[in-house]
Design a protein around this motif. Sequence first.
Motif, mmCIF file in Angstrom:
data_model
loop_
_atom_site.group_PDB
_atom_site.id
_atom_site.type_symbol
_atom_site.label_atom_id
_atom_site.label_comp_id
_atom_site.label_asym_id
_atom_site.label_seq_id
_atom_site.Cartn_x
_atom_site.Cartn_y
_atom_site.Cartn_z
ATOM 1 N N LEU A 148 0.832 -1.194 0.000
ATOM 2 C CA LEU A 148 0.000 0.000 0.000
ATOM 3 C C LEU A 148 0.872 1.251 0.000
ATOM 4 N N PRO A 149 0.298 2.392 -0.375
ATOM 5 C CA PRO A 149 1.088 3.628 -0.419
ATOM 6 C C PRO A 149 1.770 3.971 0.903
ATOM 7 N N ASP A 150 1.186 3.556 2.041
ATOM 8 C CA ASP A 150 1.808 3.874 3.339
ATOM 9 C C ASP A 150 2.888 2.872 3.746
ATOM 10 N N GLY A 151 3.202 1.917 2.849
ATOM 11 C CA GLY A 151 4.244 0.936 3.115
ATOM 12 C C GLY A 151 3.749 -0.374 3.698
ATOM 13 N N THR A 152 2.473 -0.437 4.076
ATOM 14 C CA THR A 152 1.909 -1.688 4.605
ATOM 15 C C THR A 152 1.958 -2.773 3.530
ATOM 16 N N VAL A 153 2.340 -3.980 3.949
ATOM 17 C CA VAL A 153 2.385 -5.121 3.032
ATOM 18 C C VAL A 153 1.350 -6.148 3.472
ATOM 19 N N LEU A 154 0.560 -6.625 2.522
ATOM 20 C CA LEU A 154 -0.480 -7.611 2.782
ATOM 21 C C LEU A 154 -0.336 -8.777 1.813
ATOM 22 N N PHE A 155 -0.965 -9.877 2.164
ATOM 23 C CA PHE A 155 -1.041 -11.060 1.297
ATOM 24 C C PHE A 155 -2.470 -11.175 0.791
ATOM 25 N N VAL A 156 -2.637 -11.344 -0.499
ATOM 26 C CA VAL A 156 -3.963 -11.376 -1.106
ATOM 27 C C VAL A 156 -4.141 -12.673 -1.890
#
Length: 345
Positions: A40-48
Amino acid sequence: MPATPDTAVVAALDGAYGLPAADLERLPIGQVTVNYRAQLPDGTVLFVKHYQDGADLAGERAAIAQSRRAGEHGVPVAALRPARDGTSITGHTGTAVSVWEWVEGQTVEEGLDAAQQHAAGRALGTIHRAFADHPLSAAPSAKLDKWLNPDLAKLGADVDRLLAAIAGKGERDDFDEQAARTLWERREVLHRVPELIAGLPELTTQVLHGDYSAVNLLFDGGRLAAVLDFLPPAPFVVAYELGRIAFDPRAVALHEDWITSGTRLVGAYLEANPHLPAADVRACARAALLQLVTSLYGVKQHYVRPGLLQGDLDAFWLLRHEAAQRLLNGLEEVEAALEKEAAAH
């Protein structure tokens, strides 16, 4: 113009999760879902996870509930991030996805080391203990009768069809040559399946993880960071799920100490779930072997309907076949070691 899959996933993340402008990186994992690392733009990383057309979404939601249940009992699992409406899987504009907190870790490709074996065994023991009182654990296993009575005539015919497909190719590549060799070897051992089945005790069944294998375990060194990809709750053979990870094809095919490492994992399992009957413990390698020798997983897809990551399936077929040969030749020794391990607990 219809959206590309990646664009559709980005739109689903924005519309259903309030996560705009996600930068997606497709990951080279998964045979059923298409999986992404989303930043995400704020640097958060997620798994989708992107579920493909025709996926059983009700079953997938039930599987997510199983992951939560295991987490409540102390098993390390990935944390789900619900959609804005609270659902675990959204079907936003026809694009079904689930979103998870990113877990740092790696899958182990070459067989677990001693610390990883201990962690994997204890986690599986905890899962089985946690799932033993699931309402479906007391139900009959829908798969058990078929598993104990494999159609060997059909299996032999399937082998012959695959061999004919290879023989009919104008030019053979390296995998064709290896596939032909391993299929002939598999054909030669099918007559031993009835004796493998006859040597099984009455087996304990209950709700399991459903796919507890090395590809679904994330490690940070020797620490188990997360158990992934639970299946919907359905009772099946405890000994099989234990034997499958204790005698993982990678460990059996690639390491000479596979009996020692397998019994080490079983010992760790019994620390967390000491009430599994000794007969089931002794039978776990035989149960894993029965599954291996009656399965053409990997090679069948290659010649009939290639999977999403067929190169991985090709390599896994060769590992599974080598592991089956070793287990078959060493079954008496490994069962004696398992009997000793069960007695120690």
